[in-house]
Design an enzyme around this catalytic site. Structure first.
Site, short mmCIF file in Angstrom:
data_model
loop_
_atom_site.label_atom_id
_atom_site.label_comp_id
_atom_site.label_asym_id
_atom_site.label_seq_id
_atom_site.Cartn_x
_atom_site.Cartn_y
_atom_site.Cartn_z
N ARG A 1 47.22 54.22 20.96
CA ARG A 1 45.97 53.89 20.25
C ARG A 1 45.60 52.42 20.35
NH1 ARG A 1 48.19 57.45 16.50
NH2 ARG A 1 47.27 59.52 16.68
N LYS B 1 33.72 46.11 27.70
CA LYS B 1 33.39 47.45 28.21
C LYS B 1 34.47 47.84 29.21
CE LYS B 1 28.37 47.94 28.67
NZ LYS B 1 27.40 48.20 29.75
N GLU C 1 25.41 38.41 40.06
CA GLU C 1 25.41 38.51 38.59
C GLU C 1 25.06 37.15 37.98
OE1 GLU C 1 25.71 41.48 37.24
OE2 GLU C 1 26.89 42.70 38.64
N LYS D 1 26.79 35.48 29.03
CA LYS D 1 27.27 36.85 28.79
C LYS D 1 27.83 36.96 27.38
CE LYS D 1 29.11 41.06 30.06
NZ LYS D 1 29.74 41.95 30.97
N GLU E 1 25.70 47.53 22.84
CA GLU E 1 24.54 47.82 23.69
C GLU E 1 23.47 48.68 23.02
OE1 GLU E 1 25.53 48.09 27.88
OE2 GLU E 1 23.81 49.38 28.22
N ARG F 1 21.85 43.65 24.72
CA ARG F 1 22.83 43.77 25.81
C ARG F 1 22.28 44.58 26.98
NH1 ARG F 1 29.42 44.66 25.31
NH2 ARG F 1 29.81 44.43 27.52
N ASN G 1 21.57 44.89 32.12
CA ASN G 1 21.45 45.96 33.12
C ASN G 1 20.32 45.69 34.11
OD1 ASN G 1 23.52 47.46 31.96
ND2 ASN G 1 22.12 48.41 30.49
N HIS H 1 20.30 46.85 37.75
CA HIS H 1 21.36 47.84 37.90
C HIS H 1 20.87 49.28 38.00
CE1 HIS H 1 23.90 44.42 37.17
NE2 HIS H 1 25.01 45.15 37.28
N HIS I 1 22.38 50.50 41.24
CA HIS I 1 23.41 51.55 41.28
C HIS I 1 23.02 52.67 42.23
CE1 HIS I 1 25.61 50.41 37.30
NE2 HIS I 1 26.25 49.95 38.36
N HIS J 1 29.10 46.01 45.15
CA HIS J 1 28.30 46.10 43.93
C HIS J 1 27.27 44.96 43.84
CE1 HIS J 1 27.27 46.87 39.77
NE2 HIS J 1 27.54 45.61 39.48
N1 LIG Z 1 33.31 46.16 32.39
C1 LIG Z 1 32.23 45.54 32.75
O1 LIG Z 1 31.49 45.01 31.91
C2 LIG Z 1 31.92 45.42 34.20
C3 LIG Z 1 30.89 44.57 34.63
C4 LIG Z 1 30.65 44.45 36.01
C5 LIG Z 1 31.41 45.18 36.91
N2 LIG Z 1 32.40 46.00 36.46
C6 LIG Z 1 33.23 46.76 37.41
O2 LIG Z 1 33.90 45.83 38.24
C7 LIG Z 1 34.18 46.46 39.50
C8 LIG Z 1 33.83 45.51 40.61
O3 LIG Z 1 34.61 44.37 40.46
P1 LIG Z 1 34.82 43.27 41.60
O4 LIG Z 1 33.53 42.92 42.18
O5 LIG Z 1 35.65 42.23 40.98
O6 LIG Z 1 35.57 44.07 42.74
P2 LIG Z 1 37.02 44.74 42.88
O7 LIG Z 1 37.76 44.72 41.60
O8 LIG Z 1 36.78 46.06 43.52
O9 LIG Z 1 37.76 43.76 43.88
C9 LIG Z 1 37.23 43.58 45.17
C10 LIG Z 1 38.33 43.38 46.21
O10 LIG Z 1 38.86 42.06 46.08
C11 LIG Z 1 40.29 42.11 46.04
N3 LIG Z 1 40.68 40.91 45.29
C12 LIG Z 1 40.59 40.72 43.94
N4 LIG Z 1 40.90 39.45 43.65
C13 LIG Z 1 41.21 38.82 44.81
C14 LIG Z 1 41.60 37.50 45.15
N5 LIG Z 1 41.69 36.54 44.22
N6 LIG Z 1 41.85 37.21 46.44
C15 LIG Z 1 41.73 38.18 47.39
N7 LIG Z 1 41.34 39.43 47.14
C16 LIG Z 1 41.08 39.76 45.85
C17 LIG Z 1 40.60 43.45 45.45
O11 LIG Z 1 41.88 43.90 45.82
C18 LIG Z 1 39.50 44.32 46.06
O12 LIG Z 1 39.87 44.74 47.33
C19 LIG Z 1 33.41 47.75 39.52
O13 LIG Z 1 34.32 48.80 39.27
C20 LIG Z 1 32.45 47.61 38.34
O14 LIG Z 1 32.11 48.86 37.77
C21 LIG Z 1 32.65 46.13 35.13
ZN LIG Z 2 26.92 44.45 37.81
#
Ligand SMILES: NC(=O)c1ccc[n+]([C@@H]2O[C@H](COP(=O)([O-])OP(=O)(O)OC[C@H]3O[C@@H](n4cnc5c(N)ncnc54)[C@H](O)[C@@H]3O)[C@@H](O)[C@H]2O)c1
Ligand SMILES: [Zn+2]
Length: 365
Positions: free
Chosen positions: A126, A148, A190, A230, A240, A244, A248, A251, A255, A270
């Site tokens: 939990r 999130k 972003e 943020k 949200e 908030r 989006n 997005h 998306h 992304h």
């Molecule tokens: N929770 C939220 O509010 C929120 C907001 C935006 C995005 N997201 C999520 O985040 C994800 C995208 O995140 P991202 O853009 O960070 O991509 P990612 O987490 O997919 O990472 C991208 C690539 O970079 C590599 N990597 C990570 N750090 C590294 C480093 N320091 N050096 C070398 N390689 C590295 C990873 O192994 C991966 O292959 C999506 O799943 C999206 O839905 C969540």
């Molecule tokens: Zn985004």
């Protein structure tokens, strides 16, 4: 070193936390969180980071050197692990590591790992405390902040998840050194979004010169301002219900483009999809009379200067795009709710737009 406070308005104020931003700050982990009060620490780490210098240094620091108290869980950092199997893997690893409710989970990786492992920690027993250590630009300015957490269900992105805040977010600029350049640029999308929806002056800092991966001084200023934006938005509306939703922006169309691109030879990251999505949604904002053609031109130019895509490399079926946009969980009663620009630096949300306007807007890319 900089510090940004994320104020969460629960009764006790106990869920508020700091974002620490600096170069080499991970070495001083215990300054930001006292692990001596935890029964054990699990370090969940993206396998892509294991050979990086800063990670090796972290392992030799007092907080993380090999001991009974510290457990290491390595996981592949791709979007493809952000699902029920990845979640189940982590829960089992937590159980094998003997985590209890006084343990701490420290998560090192990009947004995919932060979302997955944060969700795993927030549901295990939990809820076990967790700290986010984002290692991509995108996760430093976006995914790590705001609580999130989610996994994908089949093709449906982020469909199962929760809201739970980390105890802290620690952003070490050294982690960006070996990030692939394309991933770095994707993160800038972003940042541009933060300027567009919240701070016209901040946007102007991005208008002329591209952000460089090795320009630590500028990165520190930019990441700090994005974290402030943020966290201000999240502090005002954690779950949200209103403001908030402006995050989006870009997005809804983004998306859909991200999802459609996966079926082509040009899969978009992304941030790249959000760049194109922001341009489409800026055009919608113009077509319904909020902003001018000059504003659209400026948005296109900022994205281009920062190395982000402004033209689609593949053709799309607008009906298919529309179907995907309708399935977005932000919508209510089968109506697409758009977050749009009222002017540069200010966004509004829950706007409904004629389908013909949306279709016309896609011509901009
Ligand atoms: N929770 C939220 O509010 C929120 C907001 C935006 C995005 N997201 C999520 O985040 C994800 C995208 O995140 P991202 O853009 O960070 O991509 P990612 O987490 O997919 O990472 C991208 C690539 O970079 C590599 N990597 C990570 N750090 C590294 C480093 N320091 N050096 C070398 N390689 C590295 C990873 O192994 C991966 O292959 C999506 O799943 C999206 O839905 C969540
Ligand atoms: Zn985004």
């Amino acid at each position: 070193m900089r510090k940004v406070r994320v104020n969460i308005k629960d009764k006790s104020g106990g869920n508020s936390y700091d974002i620490i931003i600096g170069s080499g700050v991970l070495k001083s982990f215990s300054q930001f969180y006292d692990t001596s009060k935890c029964s054990s620490v699990a370090l969940v780490v993206d396998k892509a980071l294991l050979n990086q210098e800063w990670y090796k240094t972290l392992l030799s620091s007092n907080d993380f050197k090999q001991s009974q108290k510290v457990k290491f869980i390595e996981i592949s950092g791709a979007e493809s692990v952000k699902n029920v199997d990845g979640l189940s893997y982590l829960w089992h690893e937590f159980q094998k590591s003997g985590l209890d409710r006084k343990s701490l989970v420290v998560i090192l990786g990009g947004g995919a790992i932060l979302d997955l492992a944060g969700f795993a920690a927030s549901t295990y027993m939990r809820g076990v405390a967790f700290i986010h250590v984002p290692t991509t630009l995108l996760s430093q300015v976006d995914a790590s902040i705001g609580g999130k957490l989610a996994i994908n269900l089949g093709e449906f992105k982020n469909l199962v998840g929760s809201f739970a805040q980390p105890k802290a977010v620690i952003i070490d600029l050294e982690t960006l050194v070996a990030l692939p350049y394309r991933e770095f640029v994707a993160g800038i999308a972003e940042i541009v979004k933060h300027g567009l929806i919240y701070d016209r002056k901040y946007l102007s800092l991005l208008e002329k010169t591209p952000l460089k991966q090795n320009d630590q001084e500028r990165l520190m200023d930019i990441i700090t301002r994005s974290c402030e934006i943020k966290s201000e938005v999240v502090s005002l509306d954690e779950t949200e219900d209103g403001l908030r939703k402006t995050l989006n922006f870009g997005h809804t169309a983004g998306h859909a483009l991200e999802s459609l691109s996966k079926k082509t030879n040009y899969p978009l990251l992304h941030g790249e999809a959000i760049s194109l999505g922001m341009l489409v949604e800026t055009e919608i904002s113009k077509l319904i009379g909020f902003i001018s053609q000059d504003d659209v031109n400026l948005v296109r130019s900022v994205l281009q200067i920062q190395g982000l895509p402004v033209k689609l490399e593949f053709s799309i079926d607008l009906k298919e795009a529309h179907r995907i946009m309708l399935s977005d969980k932000k919508n209510v009663a089968s109506k697409i709710k758009w977050s749009l620009l009222e002017k540069l630096g200010k966004a509004t949300f829950d706007v409904e737009v004629e389908t013909s306007v949306v279709e016309k807007a896609f011509e901009v890319i």
